[in-house]
Write a protein that holds these residues in place. Structure first.
Motif, PDB file in Angstrom:
ATOM      1  N   LEU A  76      32.899  51.450  37.476  1.00  0.00           N
ATOM      2  CA  LEU A  76      33.202  50.147  37.898  1.00  0.00           C
ATOM      3  C   LEU A  76      33.655  49.245  36.767  1.00  0.00           C
ATOM      4  CD1 LEU A  76      30.398  49.326  40.369  1.00  0.00           C
ATOM      5  CD2 LEU A  76      32.942  49.103  40.878  1.00  0.00           C
TER       6      LEU A  76
ATOM      7  N   THR B 202      25.867  48.123  44.478  1.00  0.00           N
ATOM      8  CA  THR B 202      26.433  47.159  45.086  1.00  0.00           C
ATOM      9  C   THR B 202      26.509  45.881  44.581  1.00  0.00           C
ATOM     10  OG1 THR B 202      26.099  48.449  47.077  1.00  0.00           O
ATOM     11  CG2 THR B 202      26.911  46.187  47.254  1.00  0.00           C
TER      12      THR B 202
ATOM     13  N   LEU C 164      28.840  45.854  41.434  1.00  0.00           N
ATOM     14  CA  LEU C 164      30.149  45.619  42.288  1.00  0.00           C
ATOM     15  C   LEU C 164      30.509  44.249  42.398  1.00  0.00           C
ATOM     16  CD1 LEU C 164      32.597  46.903  43.424  1.00  0.00           C
ATOM     17  CD2 LEU C 164      31.385  46.908  45.606  1.00  0.00           C
ATOM     18  N   HIS C 165      29.343  43.486  42.719  1.00  0.00           N
ATOM     19  CA  HIS C 165      29.788  42.116  43.194  1.00  0.00           C
ATOM     20  C   HIS C 165      29.791  41.330  42.008  1.00  0.00           C
ATOM     21  CE1 HIS C 165      29.763  42.238  47.122  1.00  0.00           C
ATOM     22  NE2 HIS C 165      28.278  42.468  47.334  1.00  0.00           N
TER      23      HIS C 165
ATOM     24  N   VAL D 249      30.924  42.478  38.918  1.00  0.00           N
ATOM     25  CA  VAL D 249      32.093  42.995  38.373  1.00  0.00           C
ATOM     26  C   VAL D 249      33.372  42.096  39.141  1.00  0.00           C
ATOM     27  CG1 VAL D 249      33.834  44.814  38.216  1.00  0.00           C
ATOM     28  CG2 VAL D 249      31.541  45.320  37.687  1.00  0.00           C
ATOM     29  N   ARG D 250      33.393  42.049  40.391  1.00  0.00           N
ATOM     30  CA  ARG D 250      34.441  41.246  41.158  1.00  0.00           C
ATOM     31  C   ARG D 250      34.302  39.619  40.673  1.00  0.00           C
ATOM     32  NH1 ARG D 250      33.788  43.889  46.954  1.00  0.00           N
ATOM     33  NH2 ARG D 250      35.235  45.890  46.668  1.00  0.00           N
ATOM     34  N   HIS D 251      33.020  39.203  40.577  1.00  0.00           N
ATOM     35  CA  HIS D 251      32.938  37.672  40.210  1.00  0.00           C
ATOM     36  C   HIS D 251      33.544  37.442  38.907  1.00  0.00           C
ATOM     37  CE1 HIS D 251      30.822  34.076  39.218  1.00  0.00           C
ATOM     38  NE2 HIS D 251      31.141  33.614  40.251  1.00  0.00           N
TER      39      HIS D 251
ATOM     40  N   ASP E 220      35.345  39.259  37.281  1.00  0.00           N
ATOM     41  CA  ASP E 220      36.982  39.432  37.199  1.00  0.00           C
ATOM     42  C   ASP E 220      37.846  38.145  37.760  1.00  0.00           C
ATOM     43  OD1 ASP E 220      39.452  41.091  36.821  1.00  0.00           O
ATOM     44  OD2 ASP E 220      39.229  41.958  38.856  1.00  0.00           O
ATOM     45  N   LYS E 221      37.238  37.859  39.023  1.00  0.00           N
ATOM     46  CA  LYS E 221      38.023  36.558  39.291  1.00  0.00           C
ATOM     47  C   LYS E 221      37.878  35.260  38.321  1.00  0.00           C
ATOM     48  CE  LYS E 221      37.667  36.739  44.287  1.00  0.00           C
ATOM     49  NZ  LYS E 221      36.328  36.915  45.180  1.00  0.00           N
TER      50      LYS E 221
ATOM     51  N   LEU F  58      35.643  39.275  32.839  1.00  0.00           N
ATOM     52  CA  LEU F  58      34.918  40.472  32.861  1.00  0.00           C
ATOM     53  C   LEU F  58      34.923  41.241  31.459  1.00  0.00           C
ATOM     54  CD1 LEU F  58      34.267  42.812  34.716  1.00  0.00           C
ATOM     55  CD2 LEU F  58      36.506  43.548  34.999  1.00  0.00           C
TER      56      LEU F  58
END
Ligand code: KG4
Ligand code: ZN
Length: 351
Positions: free
Chosen positions: A174, A229, A232-233, A235-237, A239-240, A244
């Motif tokens: 990730l 998980t 993962l959240h 990382v996504r946050h 990234d947005k 990151l």
């Protein structure tokens, strides 16, 4: 007593010679051929692993004999990992060991890979002997054991889902880090601040209720898939929000902190309940310096000793198989000609 050990359960082709007794064991040679090819695929490819064991096994055994200055005739037994692991990979080791044993008139003794990990530390620390509390943390296993004596292993707890090493490897992926991910995650985490309570990267500690008591199902067990998980959240946050790259060290640190706090507490509970003064760590994740340090700090106050093997003996190797084999040979055990490889099997003597 002199034993040749052979290990081919996963992606290391390894051979080693040990001699002596479990009380005074000597590591005479150790050869490890690591299969780097799997890095290209981000995980171990079983068929490739078997083929590489086939080409590596003869040179590995020959080099181990040469380094120890002995010949096949000088051996008392051949110990080989027969379970658990990739069946095709294990078969290379078991078939080779049986053929060599037959040709040279030596007994062959099957060794359980995880019992091997329990013996690894003994090769460097003679005091890493039972009774002790053991934490086995590798890419495939997470086991908390009480070990009153060699050959008797009380299973206290294990993971309900991902193994710790597997969680490190998935989190590495990730975060865009290479496989295997344990060391890269540890290195990245070392560059990040420890996220305090309330910080978005202070992840919930899995199965770590403060008011848990012995007998509760989650007292000793672990779970790491929820933590994965949560990463993962995060990382996504990040990234947005376009943060990151800057957030990666803090995410890695937050993940590693949560894993370590959980493992240290579970081991502490086990050692306290069984009045053990010694803790032995084993498996690839035991290489983690932050885990070792946290474990030592937790036990320092109550005079407990924490033993961990050096990285060469913590990850898969044949020296630990030879050491466990030596113990089994001295107990008069040897394999039947029908002995074969088994993908999964409980540790012998586990209760
Ligand atoms: O025991 P091992 O060599 O092979 C198995 O039997 O699985 O363990 C390999 C695992 C991998 O998941 C790897 O990422 C992890 O051990 N590992 C680490 C570290 N070094 C290796 N995990 C955390 N921190 C490390 N420094
Ligand atoms: Zn292993």
């Amino acid at each position: 007593m002199r034993v040749l050990g052979i290990e081919t359960s996963c992606d290391e082709t390894s051979a080693a010679i040990v001699s002596g007794t479990p009380e005074a064991i000597s590591l005479d040679s150790l050869v490890i051929l690591s299969q780097d090819v799997h890095r290209l695929f981000g995980g171990v490819v079983p068929e490739i692993a078997s083929r590489q064991h086939l080409t590596g096994i003869v040179p590995a055994v020959n080099a181990a004999l040469r380094d120890a200055g002995v010949t096949m005739g000088d051996l008392d037994a051949i110990a080989v990992t027969h379970a658990p692991g990739l069946v095709g990979a294990l078969l290379v080791g078991t078939s080779y060991a049986k053929a060599m044993a037959f040709a040279h008139g030596k007994p062959v003794v099957p060794v359980h890979h995880l019992e091997g990990h329990l013996f690894a530390t003994l090769l460097e620390h003679p005091d890493a002997k039972p009774p002790f509390t053991a934490l086995l943390v590798s890419g495939g296993h997470t086991l908390l054991l009480d070990v009153p004596e060699w050959g008797r292993y009380q299973l206290l707890g294990q993971t309900r889902d991902d193994a710790v090493g597997e969680a490190f490897d998935k989190v590495a992926k990730l975060l865009g880090l290479p496989y295997p991910g344990g060391r890269p995650v540890e290195q990245l985490a070392a560059t990040g601040e420890s996220p305090s309570h309330g910080h978005p990267h202070h992840f919930a500690r899995p199965m770590l209720r403060r008011r848990a008591v012995i007998g509760d199902e989650d007292y000793y067990d672990c779970s790491f898939s929820g933590l994965k998980t949560a990463v993962l959240h995060a990382v996504r946050h990040a990234d947005k929000s376009g943060t990151l790259e800057a957030d990666k060290p803090s995410i890695a640190r937050g993940f590693q902190d949560a894993v370590i706090e959980t493992l240290v507490e579970k081991v502490y509970r086990a050692a306290k309940a069984h009045r053990r003064g010694r803790v032995v760590l084993g498996g690839g994740v035991a290489c983690n310096g932050a885990l070792q340090l946290a474990m030592r700090e937790r036990f320092a106050g109550r005079g407990g000793q924490v033993f961990a093997p050096s990285p060469r003996l913590a990850t898969d190797n044949a020296a630990m198989i030879a050491a466990a084999g030596l113990f089994r040979v001295l107990r008069g055990e040897h394999a039947e000609p029908t002995m074969t490889a088994t993908a999964s099997l409980p540790i012998p003597g586990m209760f």
